[in-house]
Each structure stands twice: as structure tokens, then as C-alpha cells.
Design a protein around this motif. Structure first.
Motif, mmCIF file in Angstrom:
data_model
loop_
_atom_site.group_PDB
_atom_site.id
_atom_site.type_symbol
_atom_site.label_atom_id
_atom_site.label_comp_id
_atom_site.label_asym_id
_atom_site.label_seq_id
_atom_site.Cartn_x
_atom_site.Cartn_y
_atom_site.Cartn_z
ATOM 1 N N LEU A 18 0.704 -1.163 0.025
ATOM 2 C CA LEU A 18 -0.040 -0.100 0.041
ATOM 3 C C LEU A 18 0.787 1.289 0.182
ATOM 4 C CD1 LEU A 18 -2.934 1.205 0.258
ATOM 5 C CD2 LEU A 18 -2.595 1.309 2.564
ATOM 6 N N GLY A 19 0.525 2.142 -1.043
ATOM 7 C CA GLY A 19 0.992 3.479 -1.023
ATOM 8 C C GLY A 19 0.189 4.320 -0.345
ATOM 9 N N THR A 20 0.704 5.344 0.460
ATOM 10 C CA THR A 20 -0.216 6.220 1.010
ATOM 11 C C THR A 20 -0.259 7.792 0.845
ATOM 12 O OG1 THR A 20 1.363 6.671 2.981
ATOM 13 C CG2 THR A 20 -0.083 4.680 3.174
ATOM 14 N N TRP A 21 0.191 8.162 -0.647
ATOM 15 C CA TRP A 21 0.234 9.469 -1.031
ATOM 16 C C TRP A 21 -1.038 10.088 -0.748
ATOM 17 C CZ3 TRP A 21 1.863 11.051 -6.826
ATOM 18 C CH2 TRP A 21 2.028 12.742 -6.837
ATOM 19 N N GLN A 22 -2.175 9.388 -1.143
ATOM 20 C CA GLN A 22 -3.729 9.846 -1.166
ATOM 21 C C GLN A 22 -4.412 9.035 -0.072
ATOM 22 O OE1 GLN A 22 -2.546 7.741 -3.591
ATOM 23 N NE2 GLN A 22 -4.278 7.165 -4.852
ATOM 24 N N VAL A 23 -3.632 8.443 0.984
ATOM 25 C CA VAL A 23 -4.444 7.339 1.839
ATOM 26 C C VAL A 23 -5.694 8.129 2.620
ATOM 27 C CG1 VAL A 23 -3.030 7.570 3.863
ATOM 28 C CG2 VAL A 23 -4.020 5.519 2.997
ATOM 29 N N GLY A 24 -5.359 9.481 2.843
ATOM 30 C CA GLY A 24 -6.372 10.317 3.623
ATOM 31 C C GLY A 24 -7.671 10.752 2.794
ATOM 32 N N GLY A 25 -7.695 10.539 1.847
ATOM 33 C CA GLY A 25 -8.721 11.166 0.843
ATOM 34 C C GLY A 25 -8.096 11.385 -0.504
ATOM 35 N N LYS A 26 -9.233 11.631 -1.455
ATOM 36 C CA LYS A 26 -8.448 11.853 -2.766
ATOM 37 C C LYS A 26 -7.431 12.948 -2.934
ATOM 38 C CE LYS A 26 -12.634 10.303 -5.206
ATOM 39 N NZ LYS A 26 -13.803 10.519 -6.132
ATOM 40 N N TRP A 27 -6.692 13.135 -3.843
ATOM 41 C CA TRP A 27 -5.795 14.157 -3.864
ATOM 42 C C TRP A 27 -6.357 15.829 -3.742
ATOM 43 C CZ3 TRP A 27 -4.298 10.591 -7.925
ATOM 44 C CH2 TRP A 27 -2.982 9.622 -7.309
ATOM 45 N N GLY A 28 -5.878 16.519 -2.904
ATOM 46 C CA GLY A 28 -6.169 17.785 -2.722
ATOM 47 C C GLY A 28 -7.582 17.932 -1.629
ATOM 48 N N ASP A 29 -8.270 16.749 -1.501
ATOM 49 C CA ASP A 29 -9.279 16.894 -0.364
ATOM 50 C C ASP A 29 -8.332 16.895 1.100
ATOM 51 O OD1 ASP A 29 -10.992 16.676 -2.182
ATOM 52 O OD2 ASP A 29 -11.427 14.523 -1.531
ATOM 53 N N PRO A 30 -9.320 17.352 2.079
ATOM 54 C CA PRO A 30 -8.817 17.395 3.569
ATOM 55 C C PRO A 30 -8.470 16.203 3.805
ATOM 56 C CG PRO A 30 -10.540 18.902 3.347
ATOM 57 C CD PRO A 30 -10.386 18.112 1.995
ATOM 58 N N PHE A 31 -7.340 16.117 5.012
ATOM 59 C CA PHE A 31 -6.792 14.628 5.127
ATOM 60 C C PHE A 31 -7.977 14.117 6.234
ATOM 61 C CE2 PHE A 31 -4.523 11.368 7.303
ATOM 62 C CZ PHE A 31 -3.691 10.969 6.428
ATOM 63 N N ASP A 32 -8.175 12.959 5.851
ATOM 64 C CA ASP A 32 -9.433 12.277 6.769
ATOM 65 C C ASP A 32 -8.931 10.991 7.615
ATOM 66 O OD1 ASP A 32 -11.556 10.656 7.717
ATOM 67 O OD2 ASP A 32 -12.913 11.110 6.157
ATOM 68 N N PHE A 33 -8.593 11.179 8.868
ATOM 69 C CA PHE A 33 -8.011 10.096 9.458
ATOM 70 C C PHE A 33 -8.792 8.804 9.631
ATOM 71 C CE2 PHE A 33 -5.099 13.695 10.919
ATOM 72 C CZ PHE A 33 -3.905 12.886 10.742
ATOM 73 N N LYS A 34 -9.871 9.131 9.954
ATOM 74 C CA LYS A 34 -10.794 8.015 9.850
ATOM 75 C C LYS A 34 -11.066 7.263 8.379
ATOM 76 C CE LYS A 34 -15.584 6.565 10.746
ATOM 77 N NZ LYS A 34 -16.977 7.027 11.053
ATOM 78 N N ASN A 35 -10.958 7.891 7.281
ATOM 79 C CA ASN A 35 -10.829 7.152 6.228
ATOM 80 C C ASN A 35 -9.432 6.378 5.669
ATOM 81 O OD1 ASN A 35 -11.666 6.450 3.385
ATOM 82 N ND2 ASN A 35 -10.387 7.981 2.444
ATOM 83 N N ALA A 36 -8.360 7.105 6.307
ATOM 84 C CA ALA A 36 -7.250 6.519 6.231
ATOM 85 C C ALA A 36 -6.886 5.035 6.996
ATOM 86 C CB ALA A 36 -6.079 7.381 6.883
ATOM 87 N N GLU A 37 -7.588 5.299 8.378
ATOM 88 C CA GLU A 37 -7.729 4.125 9.190
ATOM 89 C C GLU A 37 -8.580 2.870 8.526
ATOM 90 O OE1 GLU A 37 -9.173 2.837 13.740
ATOM 91 O OE2 GLU A 37 -9.379 4.707 13.029
ATOM 92 N N GLN A 38 -9.548 3.082 7.806
ATOM 93 C CA GLN A 38 -10.356 2.093 7.222
ATOM 94 C C GLN A 38 -9.636 1.496 6.099
ATOM 95 O OE1 GLN A 38 -14.070 4.529 6.135
ATOM 96 N NE2 GLN A 38 -14.982 4.004 7.884
ATOM 97 N N ILE A 39 -8.858 2.353 5.544
ATOM 98 C CA ILE A 39 -8.025 1.847 4.208
ATOM 99 C C ILE A 39 -6.936 1.055 4.783
ATOM 100 C CG2 ILE A 39 -6.467 2.765 2.344
ATOM 101 C CD1 ILE A 39 -8.194 4.916 1.977
#
Length: 329
Positions: A18-39
Motif C-alpha cells: 500500500l502506497g499512502t500518497w492519497q490514503v487520507g482522501g482524494k488528492w487535494g481533499d482535506p486529510f481524513d484520519f478515519k478514512n485512512a484508518e479504514q483503508i
């Protein structure tokens, strides 16, 4: 999940990681820690044991590393963490690379992730001149002796940089763009990497999404998405965006590839093509939601490509892609 040895690190890592460049959301979106955790949970549930991050990933310095650090503490499995340093240097020029600066970046990453040691630290696409400075690489031997890192790798833009970098004995891995639209690494570099037992991490495996086959001329990207603002290398190396391919040309090539794969999941076929090279240690596709992780891991259920498919892919590359990118990177 299948596992391969990451070169002379001797780590056994998942073929699909897993690469995590956009793991917190789509490029440019605010970072979403909950989404990152789910991924991250979806990846490890699927057998992934290698996560690639960087200090500059996220909308603010350290957001991705922080999410990865928190996550690792929540799981009992052994998960190998790779991060990167150097891209914080601004302006990003050779002169900015100094041993004491890189040391500070490594120590900051350790603090953010709450780790005692980093399994793999990678120089993050430094200017070519950096690969001609032994004192930079010597600093990482000191960090290893101190127990702060276990292995050193490099993330590169160009084959030239990869070949120069692996001349340093302490370089164990190379992270390089390799996909059906960026085939040059499979020539001399793969051959030399095998000789030196270098682990190869294939990044940007789907050419920024082009090789999913889901884009069209009508597709749009947000203004903070590098696929909108960096098509001509306005912010960083052009090759990071669509593997440096002109978007319209890329779409033409994709249409021909669709006829090669028929009704199969094109993204999975693109990942399977990479994994069919035995020089590859793993492929590190990103994900902006958990379903993408599941799809990526599904590539392991695909059979090896048939000889006629491999020939057809090369034909598409030679016709559309090679004239634009082959000698540039």
C-alpha cells in the motif's frame, strides 16, 4: 496474499502493498484520519504487511505518517513501514541536501510515528546531483548504527538515478515508476538490480489512474489534484502525473489496451503485468477508499498474462507511449 523478499533487506513483504500518497482522501481533499484508518485496516486484513508513506504526504507535514503510526499500534501483525525524507527541502535543490538536515527529518518521522526504528527510510526523489555525494549516503550508515533505521532505499524519477544510487553498498531498495506506460526500467536497471540483490518497489503502477480505464475526455479533476495542475510539471516532476504521458494520447492507448483485456478489470491486469516481472519485490498502488484496496489485492487472483497479451501491450507502448517518454525517465 503472496510474499516476496525485498532484496538484501531480507524482509518478506506482500506482493501487493500500500502506497499512502492519497490514503487520507482524494488528492487535494482535506486529510481524513478515519478514512485512512479504514483503508489501512482493509489492506492488512487482506494480507498486506508493507506500507509506504512519506513525511510530506497529506495536506500538512506528517499527516500520513501520523495516521500510519497510530494504525500500526492498533494491530498485532508485524507490519513493515517505509517512509521517505528530503522533499521538505525548499527550494528542492542539491545544495539543500545536508546530512544534518536529513538526520533531523528521520528523527522527526520516528517521533511522529511513535517508532523506535524505521524498517526502510528512502531518499525522496532528490536531484540527480545528490547521487554523486557519498557523504549523504554515509549519514544513513550512522543512523543505522544508532538503531534509528534498519535499511536505506531511494525513490527515483530516472533510471539514471537508480543505476547510480545502487552503486552505494548501503542502498537496499529502489522505488521507481514502472507500469505499462513506463517500461524502460525493465531493461538495464532490472538486470543490474538483480545482480546486486536490490529490492524494487513499483510505484505509480496505474499511471495516476489512467490504467484503470475509467477516465475519458470528459473526466475532470479538482484544482488541488496534481492530475489537474501538474500535467506539464508545474509543481514537481512531470513524470509523476500520468507517468508523463499526454492525457489525450494516454486515453487512446487505454482504448487499445481494453481490446487486449476484453471485459477483465483493467486495473487488476495492469498490476498483474507488473508482478509478472521477477525483479519486482512488490507493487504499491494507492487508495482513496477501502474498495480500491480490495480491488488491488484482487489482482493476485488473475492468471499471468498470456504471451499474445504481452506482445499486444508492447505494441501499444511502442505506438503511443515510447516516443513520448522512453528516453526521458
Amino acid at each position: 496474499m503472496n510474499y516476496r523478499t525485498l532484496g538484501k533487506t531480507n524482509l518478506k513483504i506482500s506482493e501487493i502493498s500500500l502506497g499512502t500518497w492519497q490514503v487520507g482522501g482524494k488528492w487535494g481533499d482535506p486529510f481524513d484520519f478515519k478514512n485512512a484508518e479504514q483503508i489501512l485496516n482493509k489492506a492488512v486484513d487482506g494480507g498486506v504487511n508493507f506500507i509506504d508513506t512519506a513525511d510530506v504526504y497529506g495536506n500538512e507535514i506528517g499527516q500520513s505518517e501520523t495516521a500510519v503510526g497510530r494504525f500500526v499500534k492498533s494491530r498485532s501483525e508485524k507490519i513493515y513501514i517505509a517512509t521517505k525524507c528530503g522533499r521538505q527541502i525548499n527550494p528542492h535543490v542539491n545544495e539543500g541536501y545536508q546530512p544534518k538536515i536529513l538526520r533531523k527529518y528521520v528523527e522527526d518521522s520516528l517521533t511522529r510515528m511513535g517508532l523506535d526504528t524505521i524498517d526502510l527510510i528512502q531518499l525522496h526523489c532528490p536531484p540527480t546531483e545528490v547521487y554523486y555525494r557519498p557523504e549523504i549516503f554515509e549519514e544513513f550508515d550512522k543512523l543505522k548504527d544508532e538503531g534509528k533505521i534498519q535499511n536505506l532505499g531511494i525513490s527515483v524519477e530516472k533510471v539514471e538515478e537508480a543505476l547510480k544510487g545502487i552503486e552505494f553498498e548501503n542502498v537496499c531498495t529502489v522505488q521507481i515508476i514502472f507500469n505499462m506506460f513506463r517500461q524502460r526500467p525493465s531493461e538495464l536497471f532490472f538486470e543490474q538490480a538483480k545482480k546486486k540483490n536490490i529490492g524494487i518497489l513499483a510505484r505509480v503502477p496505474l499511471a495516476s489512474g489512467l490504467l484503470t480505464g475509467k477516465f475519458s475526455k470528459e473526466s475532470s479533476f479538482g484544482q488541488n489534484d496534481h492530475r489537474f495542475f501538474n500535467r506539464n510539471g508545474e509543481m514537481f516532476d512531470k513524470g509523476e502525473t500520468f507517468s508523463g504521458i499526454d492525457y489525450e494520447t494516454g486515453l487512446q492507448a487505454v482504448e487499445e489496451l481494453k481490446t487486449v483485456f476484453k471485459e477483465k478489470n483493467m486495473a487488476q491486469m495492469a498490476l498483474r503485468w507488473i508482478l509478472d516481472f521477477d525483479a519486482i519485490s512488490c507493487v504499491i498502488p494507492g487508495a482513496s477508499h477501502p474498495e480500491q484496496v480490495e480491488s488491488n489485492i484482487g489482482a493476485l487472483n488473475s492468471p499471468n498474462l498470456r504471451p499474445e497479451q504481452i506482445i499486444a501491450i508492447k505494441g501499444v507502448y511502442d505506438k503511443y507511449i515510447k516516443p513520448q517518454v522512453h528516453q526521458l525517465w
